[in-house]
Design an enzyme around this catalytic site. Structure first.
Site, PDB file in Angstrom:
ATOM      1  N   HIS A   1       0.809  -1.217   0.000  1.00 13.78           N
ATOM      2  CA  HIS A   1       0.000   0.000   0.000  1.00 13.78           C
ATOM      3  C   HIS A   1       0.852   1.283   0.000  1.00 13.78           C
ATOM      4  CE1 HIS A   1      -3.476  -2.516   1.110  1.00 13.78           C
ATOM      5  NE2 HIS A   1      -2.797  -2.977   2.134  1.00 13.78           N
TER       6      HIS A   1
HETATM    7  O1  RIB Z   1      -5.253  -0.007   4.542  1.00 14.79           O
HETATM    8  C1  RIB Z   1      -3.857   0.020   4.378  1.00 14.79           C
HETATM    9  C2  RIB Z   1      -3.248   1.091   5.208  1.00 14.79           C
HETATM   10  O2  RIB Z   1      -3.523   0.845   6.579  1.00 14.79           O
HETATM   11  C3  RIB Z   1      -1.711   1.132   5.106  1.00 14.79           C
HETATM   12  O3  RIB Z   1      -1.260   2.444   5.312  1.00 14.79           O
HETATM   13  C4  RIB Z   1      -1.278   0.260   6.240  1.00 14.79           C
HETATM   14  O4  RIB Z   1       0.017   0.596   6.726  1.00 14.79           O
HETATM   15  C5  RIB Z   1      -2.304   0.612   7.279  1.00 14.79           C
HETATM   16  O5  RIB Z   1      -1.888   1.816   7.905  1.00 14.79           O
END
Ligand code: RIB
Ligand code: CA
Length: 310
Positions: free
Chosen positions: A240
């Site tokens: 992500h």
């Molecule tokens: O949904 C993914 C996000 O939530 C990313 O930033 C992960 O690190 C969590 O913070």
């Protein structure tokens, strides 16, 4: 001239990879790291950020602790994804570099006031509590922000913490509503994109061989991927947060639309949903470039090449 950025983060294995990518990239000048409660409580995110900096041999990076709870709700954490420490997968030494004295929100305000207008990009990759609190306390900083490039939300992909909401937005929807409504140029990396940035065995093995930090990155992704593989049946983990830094380095890797995105804060059922007007049917003014596509091969090639430089 390197682009000045501040990373606001809740490490988190994927946050760690994003921070390492930024540290490996001379195109970016990391003015500081501001930590927020999210994946794990603030005491751990502030510790983890320093562990990551020391792994990269960058104890000079200024790390600040910020808000330990959302603006108007109880904190929801994600140890089920990131483990008890937030950086499960490998045990690294406790940090020796100090945490900065100032609060992260004060650092955000002071830096945006001190740097020339339109020269600092904010890169939030956790809940938006610090950013929204700074905007609330010092509205004069809002027009001074060059751009916000954040990881959060989802439309076609729905949510990952509820059927409707992605974790970063869900944890502090009031903060997200404020940031999305602030009028700052906004680039959003939602699950629609990050779920296409999936690790694989080959990609993780390439990480493992990527210089001094490679083994740690491979161990983190090995740990981090088990949640998504079980839930989505995917081959690997969605990286992500590194999508934000990759966008700053090679925006051509991404495809998206400039559309209106609103945040649900009233309904318990869809709390934290990013209502993305992808088909432009609402008549509401566009406020974000919402990404939908990624050149995954190019993304992993960039990431692996840069990690090997550390
Ligand atoms: O949904 C993914 C996000 O939530 C990313 O930033 C992960 O690190 C969590 O913070
Ligand atoms: Ca994160």
């Amino acid at each position: 001239m390197a682009r000045k950025i501040i990373i606001d983060t809740d490490p988190g294995q994927d946050d760690a990879v994003a921070i390492l990518l930024a540290l490996a990239s001379p195109e970016l000048e990391l003015l500081g790291i501001t930590c927020v409660a999210g994946n794990v409580p603030l005491s751990l995110t502030a510790k983890n950020a320093r562990i990551i900096c020391e792994l990269a041999n960058r104890p000079d990076i200024r790390v600040f602790a910020g808000c330990d709870a959302p603006m108007a709700r109880k904190l929801v954490t994600a140890e089920h994804v990131h483990g008890k420490t937030g950086l499960d997968g490998i045990t690294l030494p406790d940090p020796t570099m100090p945490l900065q004295e100032s609060h992260a929100v004060d650092f955000l305000i002071e830096t945006l006031r001190a740097e020339p207008e339109d020269t600092v990009t904010l890169v939030p990759i956790g809940p938006l509590t610090n950013i929204a609190t700074a905007m609330t306390r010092a509205p004069d900083i809002i027009p001074r922000i060059q751009e916000i490039v954040l990881m959060g939300g989802g439309y076609f992909e729905g949510g990952n913490i509820t059927p409707a909401a992605e974790f970063n937005i869900y944890v502090d929807p009031e903060a997200a509503k404020l940031v999305f409504g602030a009028g700052v140029p906004l680039v959003v990396m939602p699950l629609d994109v990050t779920h296409k940035a999936l690790t694989s065995r080959a990609r993780v093995e390439a990480f493992r061989k990527a210089g001094r930090v490679g083994p740690a990155v491979a161990s983190w992704t090995d740990f981090f991927e088990r949640f998504d593989k079980e839930k989505y049946g995917s081959e690997g983990a969605p990286l992500h947060d590194p999508c934000t830094i990759a966008y700053l380095l090679k925006p051509e890797l991404f495809r998206g639309r400039h559309i209106n995105v609103e945040i649900e804060t009233g309904s318990e059922l869809t709390l934290g949903m990013t209502v993305a007007d992808w088909w432009r049917v609402s008549g509401r003014a566009p406020n974000a470039t919402f990404m939908g596509g990624i050149d995954a091969e190019g993304f992993f090639a960039l990431l692996t090449e840069r990690l090997a430089r550390l």
